[in-house]
Design a protein around this motif. Structure first.
Motif, mmCIF file in Angstrom:
data_model
loop_
_atom_site.group_PDB
_atom_site.id
_atom_site.type_symbol
_atom_site.label_atom_id
_atom_site.label_comp_id
_atom_site.label_asym_id
_atom_site.label_seq_id
_atom_site.Cartn_x
_atom_site.Cartn_y
_atom_site.Cartn_z
ATOM 1 N N GLY A 19 0.466 -1.161 0.200
ATOM 2 C CA GLY A 19 0.211 -0.413 0.174
ATOM 3 C C GLY A 19 0.572 1.052 -0.693
ATOM 4 N N THR A 20 0.368 2.337 0.321
ATOM 5 C CA THR A 20 1.000 3.435 0.113
ATOM 6 C C THR A 20 2.167 3.986 1.323
ATOM 7 O OG1 THR A 20 -1.399 4.712 0.558
ATOM 8 C CG2 THR A 20 0.713 5.998 1.157
ATOM 9 N N PRO A 21 3.584 3.693 0.551
ATOM 10 C CA PRO A 21 4.488 3.995 1.996
ATOM 11 C C PRO A 21 4.646 4.716 2.842
ATOM 12 C CG PRO A 21 5.101 4.231 -0.346
ATOM 13 C CD PRO A 21 3.359 4.722 -0.554
ATOM 14 N N ILE A 22 5.530 4.389 4.096
ATOM 15 C CA ILE A 22 5.511 5.292 5.055
ATOM 16 C C ILE A 22 7.384 4.450 4.879
ATOM 17 C CG2 ILE A 22 5.100 5.678 7.412
ATOM 18 C CD1 ILE A 22 2.574 4.180 7.657
ATOM 19 N N VAL A 23 7.864 5.699 4.988
ATOM 20 C CA VAL A 23 8.992 5.699 5.611
ATOM 21 C C VAL A 23 9.711 5.990 6.695
ATOM 22 C CG1 VAL A 23 11.265 6.179 4.188
ATOM 23 C CG2 VAL A 23 9.480 5.101 2.647
ATOM 24 N N ILE A 24 10.149 5.735 7.492
ATOM 25 C CA ILE A 24 10.951 6.529 9.041
ATOM 26 C C ILE A 24 12.012 5.922 9.291
ATOM 27 C CG2 ILE A 24 10.365 5.200 11.185
ATOM 28 C CD1 ILE A 24 8.070 3.082 10.224
ATOM 29 N N LEU A 25 12.553 6.914 9.616
ATOM 30 C CA LEU A 25 14.058 7.395 9.568
ATOM 31 C C LEU A 25 14.468 8.042 10.947
ATOM 32 C CD1 LEU A 25 13.929 10.665 7.287
ATOM 33 C CD2 LEU A 25 14.396 8.230 6.201
ATOM 34 N N HIS A 26 14.976 6.227 11.877
ATOM 35 C CA HIS A 26 15.239 6.704 12.545
ATOM 36 C C HIS A 26 16.111 7.502 13.550
ATOM 37 C CE1 HIS A 26 19.632 4.836 12.254
ATOM 38 N NE2 HIS A 26 18.868 4.330 11.017
ATOM 39 N N GLY A 27 16.739 7.584 14.525
ATOM 40 C CA GLY A 27 17.120 8.827 14.891
ATOM 41 C C GLY A 27 18.786 8.277 15.120
ATOM 42 N N ASN A 34 13.176 0.123 17.472
ATOM 43 C CA ASN A 34 12.447 1.508 18.026
ATOM 44 C C ASN A 34 11.219 1.463 17.635
ATOM 45 O OD1 ASN A 34 15.327 1.672 18.736
ATOM 46 N ND2 ASN A 34 15.563 4.343 19.544
ATOM 47 N N PHE A 35 10.743 1.344 16.520
ATOM 48 C CA PHE A 35 9.682 1.347 15.441
ATOM 49 C C PHE A 35 8.860 -0.354 15.521
ATOM 50 C CE2 PHE A 35 12.424 4.822 14.243
ATOM 51 C CZ PHE A 35 10.971 5.985 14.813
ATOM 52 N N ASP A 36 8.765 -0.696 16.394
ATOM 53 C CA ASP A 36 8.603 -2.205 16.167
ATOM 54 C C ASP A 36 6.941 -2.170 16.088
ATOM 55 O OD1 ASP A 36 10.274 -3.968 15.887
ATOM 56 O OD2 ASP A 36 10.441 -4.105 18.416
ATOM 57 N N GLY A 46 -3.165 -1.669 5.300
ATOM 58 C CA GLY A 46 -3.124 -1.054 3.765
ATOM 59 C C GLY A 46 -1.726 0.273 3.879
ATOM 60 N N TYR A 47 -0.800 -0.375 4.619
ATOM 61 C CA TYR A 47 0.556 0.891 4.433
ATOM 62 C C TYR A 47 1.649 -0.066 4.210
ATOM 63 C CZ TYR A 47 -2.005 4.385 5.740
ATOM 64 O OH TYR A 47 -3.708 6.069 6.370
ATOM 65 N N LYS A 48 2.626 0.067 3.395
ATOM 66 C CA LYS A 48 3.994 -0.477 2.820
ATOM 67 C C LYS A 48 4.828 0.482 4.363
ATOM 68 C CE LYS A 48 5.685 -1.671 -0.773
ATOM 69 N NZ LYS A 48 6.273 -3.124 -1.068
ATOM 70 N N VAL A 49 5.362 -0.280 4.934
ATOM 71 C CA VAL A 49 6.448 0.583 6.581
ATOM 72 C C VAL A 49 7.598 -0.381 5.473
ATOM 73 C CG1 VAL A 49 7.036 0.018 8.168
ATOM 74 C CG2 VAL A 49 4.625 0.031 7.945
ATOM 75 N N VAL A 50 8.669 0.937 5.512
ATOM 76 C CA VAL A 50 9.821 0.751 5.190
ATOM 77 C C VAL A 50 10.715 1.313 6.030
ATOM 78 C CG1 VAL A 50 11.256 1.032 3.150
ATOM 79 C CG2 VAL A 50 8.734 0.651 2.702
ATOM 80 N N ILE A 51 11.599 1.034 6.592
ATOM 81 C CA ILE A 51 12.225 1.585 7.123
ATOM 82 C C ILE A 51 14.131 1.021 7.236
ATOM 83 C CG2 ILE A 51 13.123 1.762 10.298
ATOM 84 C CD1 ILE A 51 11.015 0.409 11.304
ATOM 85 N N PRO A 52 14.584 2.421 6.162
ATOM 86 C CA PRO A 52 16.018 2.079 5.983
ATOM 87 C C PRO A 52 17.043 2.063 6.959
ATOM 88 C CG PRO A 52 14.851 4.160 5.495
ATOM 89 C CD PRO A 52 14.164 3.414 6.515
#
Length: 254
Positions: A19-27, A34-36, A46-52
């Protein structure tokens, strides 16, 4: 998280859902774990969660700054073939998300910041050189949270190891200086992307007045508070964080 962890080219990242990508940026001291809470919840909505994995300690010293990290995120989004993304960042990750949005607004459908740097920096610069002092580092790690028990021995050991690694220490201080240099106060009024600000009422690192300042300066922002909560709301109150974020995403039709 492991089964969703991928390595492709120069990128390592977590990815789950469609689904819609949520791109997460850690500190700076933050890891993907941290984003479990977010990573488990939003793929079912309905979202695609992506954490680089951000190259905070792996780039040359000349590329160890907020602007270079923002460019890295843009390259990653292009690599993944995403048209527009929702960017979510905590602490330094929030600052990188803000700077990325300033440089590449066409890539950002919505912005979410929590405990973000970018206006106020006390988080790192004043205290890091005290390397060998475990109790001091433990206290610093506990101060990040309203409930000090969130700072597990594993987390404290990780911060301690980082503070005692000479190269990482130099890069940490370089990033602290870069965060001050890349202050966003003049940029925010020109940034029109819809922004969700979720803040801990008891944040000692970026105090509540910082959230109020972000809300005042950003033209299209909504500010939400979480009580009995420090600098990492998505870790301390994952359920409440997810409820707020989902409500905001629904209201913005994102």
């Amino acid at each position: 998280m492991d089964k969703h962890y991928k390595k492709e080219g120069k990128y390592s990242y977590f990815e789950a859902g469609e689904g819609t990508p949520i791109v997460i940026l850690h500190g700076l001291m933050g890891g993907l774990s941290n984003f479990d809470g977010v990573a488990q919840y939003f793929p079912t909505k309905g979202y695609k969660v992506v954490i680089p994995d951000l190259p905070i300690y792996t780039q040359s010293i000349l590329k160890t700054n907020v602007k270079s990290f923002a460019k890295y995120v843009k390259d990653f989004i292009t690599f993944k073939g995403f048209d527009k993304v929702i960017l979510l960042g905590n602490s330094l990750g929030g600052h990188i998300a803000l700077y990325h949005t300033k440089l590449y607004p066409e890539k950002v459908a919505g912005l979410v910041i929590t405990g973000s740097s970018g206006l106020y920096e006390s988080a790192m610069g004043d205290s890091y050189p005290r390397r060998g002092d475990y109790e001091y580092i433990k206290k610093k790690a506990e101060d990040v949270f309203y409930d000090p028990k969130i700072a597990t021995p594993e987390l404290i050991d990780e911060v301690y190891a980082t503070a005692n690694d000479r190269i990482k220490l130099i890069k940490t201080l370089t990033i602290a200086k870069s965060a001050i240099r890349h202050n966003m106060a003049k940029d925010l009024p020109k940034m029109t992307v819809e922004t969700c600000i979720i803040w801990g009422k008891n944040d000692n690192v970026t105090p509540p007045n910082v959230a109020e300042e972000f809300d005042k300066l950003l033209p299209n922002s909504t500010l939400y508070w979480i009580d009995k909560c420090g600098h990492a709301a998505m870790m301390e109150h994952p359920d409440e964080f997810n409820v707020i974020l989902e409500k905001w995403l629904t209201e913005q039709k994102l």
